[in-house]
Write an enzyme that holds these catalytic residues in place. Structure first.
Site, PDB file in Angstrom:
ATOM      1  N   LYS A  44      51.891  33.288  41.012  1.00 47.23           N
ATOM      2  CA  LYS A  44      51.145  33.951  42.084  1.00 47.23           C
ATOM      3  C   LYS A  44      50.236  32.948  42.792  1.00 47.23           C
ATOM      4  CE  LYS A  44      48.226  38.055  42.790  1.00 47.23           C
ATOM      5  NZ  LYS A  44      47.636  39.239  42.141  1.00 47.23           N
TER       6      LYS A  44
ATOM      7  N   SER B 229      48.221  43.222  44.697  1.00 49.71           N
ATOM      8  CA  SER B 229      48.303  41.951  45.403  1.00 49.71           C
ATOM      9  C   SER B 229      49.431  41.051  44.921  1.00 49.71           C
ATOM     10  CB  SER B 229      46.971  41.211  45.267  1.00 49.71           C
ATOM     11  OG  SER B 229      46.683  40.928  43.907  1.00 49.71           O
TER      12      SER B 229
ATOM     13  N   SER C  33      46.888  45.402  40.734  1.00 47.91           N
ATOM     14  CA  SER C  33      47.674  44.410  41.466  1.00 47.91           C
ATOM     15  C   SER C  33      48.967  43.969  40.797  1.00 47.91           C
ATOM     16  CB  SER C  33      46.818  43.172  41.754  1.00 47.91           C
ATOM     17  OG  SER C  33      45.885  43.447  42.761  1.00 47.91           O
TER      18      SER C  33
END
Length: 525
Positions: free
Chosen positions: A64, A139, A163
């Site tokens: 990520k 996210s 997320s």
């Protein structure tokens, strides 16, 4: 998907899939084929020497873009962090690599990971693997979208308010938020320090357990991580055993959540199927608490202001992220501490609930993925939702305040075949029990993966890229195009043909400034 026969085969498969699907969904913001191949060849040399290269040898994974990875930009989707290149990787990245897994790229996020959908001015918007004009969630939206489409075995995510679980639900993957502190965060940047958990997204529960077994464990550099718990996560997923003696509760609204009718219907079906598959007599129950959203908002916005507030002076923070930073600037120290104290009380109430129940089942999300052009769904069950922050993730927020383990696994899809998630929550430290329940569910109700075209022709590069390649350069700027545009013709990982023959692979296509797309690439034989 099992690990590839050789590390290099695994890398080539992941790169090929990225070239096929990333131009469609824009899930990856950076793909480094050269480094991944070099790492694979190094592992193969070690294997030829008879060395043990680790339990995840042959796996590939994505990182990520808010997680530190040595030598790679860590922008968190913000122009304000374009110069951030860490010297050391966060512990879970280093542990995966030590276990033989190979990072092939970095996944897209909303700016500073603030949102439940993935869009930013630097890299653009990430589409859903089942419907690219829909949100992938956030996210960790880039992570889930790429993974669901077959890019790698594993995607690293983080979860401060859903997320990992939001995109897992929207994209039809497994997503685990482990017990707080089980996976260390050091070294890491500031922000949401007591909210955020690092965890894996995978396509199967067994792969999730394998990844967790490598990622979990104490780290002397992280003062908030847990000691070794002695749990066998792989065994839990491999053999769920008899669950019929468990006390399992379910709730379709926790007493206060509005959700679309089809989600309520699919969840009722899932509850019945779970009971039939496991022999558990489920009981409808919840802790009887009010929504913790105001508590979560005060903590998150206060953290936004303290952590990213200084970046506002750069003039490079996007409007949406700026608003969520400024929302915390008027928060007093007393209000912030009251929110922290209230979070402690909420965690205690949930602990008392789990003294009665081993597990709780809920929907993961109130809705299916909404249009990519929106920041959030416009309504839930026909009623307009709040406009501040992400007022549609209410099944997720409580468990970031409690720190307990929660997993999202696919249940029957909603409208248009879009995925929905079943959320399974357990007591803190009992991640193995959560994995057992998820594995039992997976056996009873296996899920499908999305599909996009399995082949793609080489694309002709813009003149700027062709000229740069002919001159021996590896970076070009294309004027009048922005990464934000859904029509941007270049995305990380895609292959383009070169006028003199051969091809090049896009490493990164981003917009460090408005009105231009900067492209870096690697020429391949």
């Amino acid at each position: 998907m099992p690990a590839a026969a050789t590390p290099l085969a695994g890398v080539e498969a992941a790169l090929a899939r990225a070239a096929e699907v990333n131009p469609v969904v824009n899930a990856l913001c950076l793909v480094d084929a050269e480094a991944a191949r070099a790492r694979a060849r190094e592992l193969e040399v070690r294997l030829e020497r008879g060395e043990d290269t680790g339990p995840l040898t042959g796996w590939t994974f994505t990182v990520k873009d808010a997680m530190r990875q040595a030598g790679y930009p860590c922008t968190a989707g913000s122009r304000a962090l374009m110069g951030e290149i860490p010297d050391a990787s966060t512990a879970c990245v280093a542990r995966l690599e030590a276990a033989g897994a190979i990072a092939i790229g970095r996944s897209n996020v909303p700016e500073f990971c603030y949102r439940g959908t993935t869009r930013n001015e630097l890299y653009g918007q990430t589409g859903n693997p089942f419907a690219p004009d829909r949100s992938a969630g956030g996210s960790s939206g880039g992570a889930a979208s790429a993974l669901a489409l077959g890019v790698g075995n594993l995607a690293l995510g983080s979860d401060g308010g859903g997320s990992i679980r939001i995109p897992a639900s929207f994209c039809g993957t497994v997503g685990l938020k482990p017990s707080y502190g089980l996976v260390p965060r050091a070294p890491d940047s500031a922000g949401w320090l007591l909210l955020t958990h690092f965890g894996p997204l995978t396509r199967t529960v067994a792969e999730c357990a394998q990844a967790l077994a490598v990622m979990a464990g104490p780290n002397p550099l992280d003062p908030l991580c847990l000691p070794a718990l002695g749990r066998d996560y792989e065994a839990a997923a491999r053999d769920p055993g008899d669950l019929s003696g468990l006390r399992v509760a379910y709730s379709d609204d926790l007493g206060y959540i509005r959700l679309d009718r089809e989600v309520r219907e699919r969840f009722a079906q899932a509850v019945a199927a779970f009971s039939q598959a496991t022999g558990v007599a489920l009981e409808q129950a919840h802790p009887g608490l009010d929504s913790p959203l105001d508590v979560w908002n005060d903590i998150a916005c206060g953290d936004n202001s303290a952590s990213e507030g200084p970046l506002l002076a750069s003039g490079l923070v996007g409007d949406d992220a700026r608003a969520l930073i400024e929302a915390g600037q008027g928060l007093s120290a007393e209000a912030y501490v009251r929110a922290r104290n209230r979070a402690h009380e909420i965690a205690g109430a949930w602990a008392a609930f789990h003294a009665r129940y081993d597990l709780l089942l809920t929907p993961t999300m109130e809705c299916v993925a909404f249009p990519l052009s929106d920041w959030a769904p416009r309504e839930l069950d026909g009623q307009a939702i709040g406009e501040f922050y992400d007022d549609y993730c209410h099944f997720c927020y409580p468990f970031n305040l409690t720190g307990q383990p929660v997993i999202s696994v696919p249940m029957s899809p909603g409208s248009g075949g879009l995925p929905l998630g079943l959320q399974i929550a357990g007591r803190r430290f009992e991640d193995d029990l959560v994995l057992r329940a998820a594995a039992a569910w997976e056996r009873a109700r296996p899920w499908d993966s999305p599909s996009l075209p399995s082949s793609v022709a080489l694309r002709s590069p813009p003149p700027e890229v062709a000229v740069a390649a002919a001159a021996g350069h590896s970076v070009a700027t294309v004027a009048g195009v922005e990464a934000w545009s859904l029509d941007a013709s270049l995305r990380a990982g895609m292959l383009i043909g070169l006028p003199g023959g051969g091809c090049a692979r896009i490493v990164r296509a981003w917009s460090p400034r408005a009105g231009a797309l900067e492209v870096s690439f690697q020429v391949e034989a």
